[in-house]
Structures are given as C-alpha cells and as structure tokens.
Scaffold this motif. Structure first.
Motif, PDB file in Angstrom:
ATOM      1  N   ARG A 142       8.212  21.989 -20.927  1.00 13.38           N
ATOM      2  CA  ARG A 142       8.571  22.703 -19.696  1.00 13.38           C
ATOM      3  C   ARG A 142       7.492  22.701 -18.612  1.00 13.38           C
ATOM      4  NH1 ARG A 142      13.356  25.421 -20.031  1.00 13.38           N
ATOM      5  NH2 ARG A 142      14.221  25.631 -22.104  1.00 13.38           N
ATOM      6  N   GLU A 143       6.226  22.628 -18.990  1.00 15.52           N
ATOM      7  CA  GLU A 143       5.141  22.675 -17.998  1.00 15.52           C
ATOM      8  C   GLU A 143       4.087  21.629 -18.332  1.00 15.52           C
ATOM      9  OE1 GLU A 143       5.115  24.350 -15.194  1.00 15.52           O
ATOM     10  OE2 GLU A 143       6.979  25.371 -15.653  1.00 15.52           O
ATOM     11  N   ALA A 144       3.060  21.545 -17.509  1.00 19.42           N
ATOM     12  CA  ALA A 144       1.955  20.626 -17.764  1.00 19.42           C
ATOM     13  C   ALA A 144       1.280  20.994 -19.081  1.00 19.42           C
ATOM     14  CB  ALA A 144       0.951  20.694 -16.614  1.00 19.42           C
ATOM     15  N   ALA A 145       0.680  20.017 -19.729  1.00 20.20           N
ATOM     16  CA  ALA A 145       0.008  20.248 -20.998  1.00 20.20           C
ATOM     17  C   ALA A 145      -1.482  19.988 -20.849  1.00 20.20           C
ATOM     18  CB  ALA A 145       0.587  19.329 -22.070  1.00 20.20           C
ATOM     19  N   ALA A 146      -2.275  20.661 -21.675  1.00 22.08           N
ATOM     20  CA  ALA A 146      -3.720  20.436 -21.663  1.00 22.08           C
ATOM     21  C   ALA A 146      -4.040  19.023 -22.126  1.00 22.08           C
ATOM     22  CB  ALA A 146      -4.413  21.469 -22.546  1.00 22.08           C
ATOM     23  N   ASP A 147      -3.294  18.524 -23.111  1.00 22.23           N
ATOM     24  CA  ASP A 147      -3.492  17.170 -23.638  1.00 22.23           C
ATOM     25  C   ASP A 147      -2.131  16.476 -23.725  1.00 22.23           C
ATOM     26  OD1 ASP A 147      -4.270  14.852 -24.858  1.00 22.23           O
ATOM     27  OD2 ASP A 147      -5.152  15.810 -26.630  1.00 22.23           O
ATOM     28  N   PRO A 148      -1.641  15.912 -22.614  1.00 20.80           N
ATOM     29  CA  PRO A 148      -0.317  15.293 -22.625  1.00 20.80           C
ATOM     30  C   PRO A 148      -0.197  14.125 -23.601  1.00 20.80           C
ATOM     31  CG  PRO A 148      -1.320  15.129 -20.436  1.00 20.80           C
ATOM     32  CD  PRO A 148      -2.261  15.866 -21.311  1.00 20.80           C
ATOM     33  N   ALA A 149      -1.273  13.368 -23.819  1.00 24.37           N
ATOM     34  CA  ALA A 149      -1.216  12.244 -24.754  1.00 24.37           C
ATOM     35  C   ALA A 149      -0.930  12.737 -26.167  1.00 24.37           C
ATOM     36  CB  ALA A 149      -2.519  11.456 -24.709  1.00 24.37           C
ATOM     37  N   GLN A 150      -1.580  13.812 -26.569  1.00 27.27           N
ATOM     38  CA  GLN A 150      -1.350  14.375 -27.910  1.00 27.27           C
ATOM     39  C   GLN A 150       0.058  14.948 -28.027  1.00 27.27           C
ATOM     40  OE1 GLN A 150      -3.086  14.219 -30.718  1.00 27.27           O
ATOM     41  NE2 GLN A 150      -1.400  15.316 -31.695  1.00 27.27           N
ATOM     42  N   GLU A 151       0.521  15.646 -26.997  1.00 27.06           N
ATOM     43  CA  GLU A 151       1.878  16.216 -27.020  1.00 27.06           C
ATOM     44  C   GLU A 151       2.925  15.113 -27.128  1.00 27.06           C
ATOM     45  OE1 GLU A 151       2.910  19.340 -27.105  1.00 27.06           O
ATOM     46  OE2 GLU A 151       0.971  20.306 -26.842  1.00 27.06           O
ATOM     47  N   LEU A 152       2.740  14.048 -26.375  1.00 27.47           N
ATOM     48  CA  LEU A 152       3.689  12.939 -26.388  1.00 27.47           C
ATOM     49  C   LEU A 152       3.655  12.197 -27.723  1.00 27.47           C
ATOM     50  CD1 LEU A 152       5.812  11.685 -24.610  1.00 27.47           C
ATOM     51  CD2 LEU A 152       4.058  10.209 -23.643  1.00 27.47           C
ATOM     52  N   ALA A 153       2.454  12.000 -28.277  1.00 26.70           N
ATOM     53  CA  ALA A 153       2.333  11.362 -29.590  1.00 26.70           C
ATOM     54  C   ALA A 153       3.021  12.214 -30.658  1.00 26.70           C
ATOM     55  CB  ALA A 153       0.866  11.147 -29.934  1.00 26.70           C
ATOM     56  N   SER A 154       2.879  13.528 -30.578  1.00 24.27           N
ATOM     57  CA  SER A 154       3.552  14.422 -31.524  1.00 24.27           C
ATOM     58  C   SER A 154       5.068  14.328 -31.385  1.00 24.27           C
ATOM     59  CB  SER A 154       3.109  15.870 -31.299  1.00 24.27           C
ATOM     60  OG  SER A 154       1.747  16.012 -31.572  1.00 24.27           O
ATOM     61  N   ALA A 155       5.538  14.222 -30.150  1.00 27.90           N
ATOM     62  CA  ALA A 155       6.977  14.110 -29.924  1.00 27.90           C
ATOM     63  C   ALA A 155       7.513  12.809 -30.527  1.00 27.90           C
ATOM     64  CB  ALA A 155       7.284  14.152 -28.425  1.00 27.90           C
ATOM     65  N   PHE A 156       6.810  11.712 -30.327  1.00 30.98           N
ATOM     66  CA  PHE A 156       7.243  10.433 -30.908  1.00 30.98           C
ATOM     67  C   PHE A 156       7.187  10.480 -32.429  1.00 30.98           C
ATOM     68  CE2 PHE A 156       6.945   8.415 -26.729  1.00 30.98           C
ATOM     69  CZ  PHE A 156       8.073   7.628 -26.793  1.00 30.98           C
ATOM     70  N   HIS A 157       6.180  11.158 -32.964  1.00 29.67           N
ATOM     71  CA  HIS A 157       6.087  11.295 -34.422  1.00 29.67           C
ATOM     72  C   HIS A 157       7.299  12.054 -34.961  1.00 29.67           C
ATOM     73  CE1 HIS A 157       4.373  11.696 -38.390  1.00 29.67           C
ATOM     74  NE2 HIS A 157       4.620  12.986 -38.329  1.00 29.67           N
ATOM     75  N   ALA A 158       7.687  13.114 -34.273  1.00 28.78           N
ATOM     76  CA  ALA A 158       8.839  13.904 -34.709  1.00 28.78           C
ATOM     77  C   ALA A 158      10.147  13.131 -34.568  1.00 28.78           C
ATOM     78  CB  ALA A 158       8.905  15.212 -33.918  1.00 28.78           C
ATOM     79  N   VAL A 159      10.286  12.364 -33.478  1.00 25.93           N
ATOM     80  CA  VAL A 159      11.530  11.638 -33.227  1.00 25.93           C
ATOM     81  C   VAL A 159      11.653  10.391 -34.098  1.00 25.93           C
ATOM     82  CG1 VAL A 159      12.806  10.329 -31.477  1.00 25.93           C
ATOM     83  CG2 VAL A 159      11.771  12.508 -30.873  1.00 25.93           C
ATOM     84  N   LEU A 160      10.560   9.646 -34.205  1.00 23.53           N
ATOM     85  CA  LEU A 160      10.600   8.375 -34.930  1.00 23.53           C
ATOM     86  C   LEU A 160      10.132   8.474 -36.379  1.00 23.53           C
ATOM     87  CD1 LEU A 160       9.152   6.053 -32.138  1.00 23.53           C
ATOM     88  CD2 LEU A 160      11.557   6.387 -32.764  1.00 23.53           C
ATOM     89  N   GLY A 161       9.479   9.582 -36.722  1.00 28.04           N
ATOM     90  CA  GLY A 161       8.995   9.744 -38.081  1.00 28.04           C
ATOM     91  C   GLY A 161       7.797   8.868 -38.408  1.00 28.04           C
ATOM     92  N   ARG A 162       7.076   8.447 -37.371  1.00 27.74           N
ATOM     93  CA  ARG A 162       5.858   7.659 -37.598  1.00 27.74           C
ATOM     94  C   ARG A 162       4.798   8.002 -36.594  1.00 27.74           C
ATOM     95  NH1 ARG A 162       6.782   2.418 -34.267  1.00 27.74           N
ATOM     96  NH2 ARG A 162       8.912   2.690 -33.626  1.00 27.74           N
TER      97      ARG A 162
END
Length: 162
Positions: A142-162
């Motif tokens: 919903r808003e800016a993140a302190a570490d967008p790269a980590q947030e995005l990597a976590s999202a891909f991990h959750a979606v793709l399982g890797r």
C-alpha cells in the motif's frame, strides 16, 4: 434473454489463491447473486482492473496491455521509482521476469488523466501492485517500503515458491 450474463462475468468475479500478502486481507464470501456484479480491485487474487492510460506520445492504451506474455508486471504509483529499480534489479539477477512501470495522474511512465487507475489501484503514490502474466493481482504493497527490493523478493518467493 433475461437473467443471462456473458461468460466474462464469471472471470471478472473469479479470485485466485496464488497471491502473496504481507498481511492477510480478510476473506470475502459473495452471495449467489453477486456474480453478476463486477467490482474492480487490486486486492491480491483479483483480476487486474481495466483503465485507459495515456503515453507521453499521446497514444491511448489499456492498462492490461502493459502485461507482456510470460512476464510479471509491477505497477507503482507516481512516487514509486524505488519499486521500479527493485524490479529491474530482480530481473537483472535472473530471479524473475518482470517489467515495471509508474502510473500517475500527472507524473509517471504512463499517465492516468481520467483517474481510473488511481481510484482502483488500492495503494498510495509510493505503493505498488504485482500483476501475474495471466493478469491477476499477485501482491500489493500500500505504501513505500524501507527496502523495496527485499519486499519484492519476498513477494516473488511467496508467489513462485522459490
């Protein structure tokens, strides 16, 4: 034919469980008659809502057309340059195939002069939405993140399982 509805109504009310969320958004149950009512949303699991956008060259395009075959799309707000850079970094490492774009009313890679996307995006100017290649929302911040790269990597991990 009274009571009939196009088959697209079923897709538009569909929801997918292949979505990531930091905070679990409450599950919703729909009454049987609600299948005829489409409520556009960027809630994870929902189909990407439609919005007409303008390019700086003056061309009009549908937001859905930004999703390239076989690639994820990260859509951030006008202040979401950090999300775009995080997506490019992730793509550069070969972790995911993702395109990134900023959409805003008066600023961004593509413009939303009618405020359709801005009203539907479900995040502020610094937030972002990740769209799967099948045009369903995978994740939303919903808003800016302190570490967008980590947030995005976590999202891909959750979606793709890797």
């Amino acid at each position: 034919m009274r009571g009939a509805f196009p088959s697209t109504a079923l897709r538009d009310r569909a929801s997918s469980r292949a979505a990531a969320s930091r905070r679990r958004e409450p599950a919703t149950s729909f009454p049987r008659w609600a299948i005829r009512v489409y409520e556009p949303s960027t809630r994870p699991g929902s189909p990407m809502p439609h919005a007409w956008l303008d390019t700086f060259e003056g061309e009009r395009l549908a937001a859905m057309d930004l999703v390239a075959p076989g690639r994820f799309l990260l859509v951030s707000g006008e202040d979401g340059q950090d999300w775009v850079e995080a997506a490019r970094e992730l793509c550069g490492r070969g972790s995911a195939r993702v395109d990134a774009v900023r959409i805003g009313h008066t600023d961004g890679d593509d413009l939303d002069p009618r405020l359709t996307w801005t009203r539907l995006r479900g995040h502020g100017p610094g937030g972002a939405v990740l769209i799967r290649p099948d045009r369903f929302v995978a994740w939303r911040h919903r808003e800016a993140a302190a570490d967008p790269a980590q947030e995005l990597a976590s999202a891909f991990h959750a979606v793709l399982g890797r």
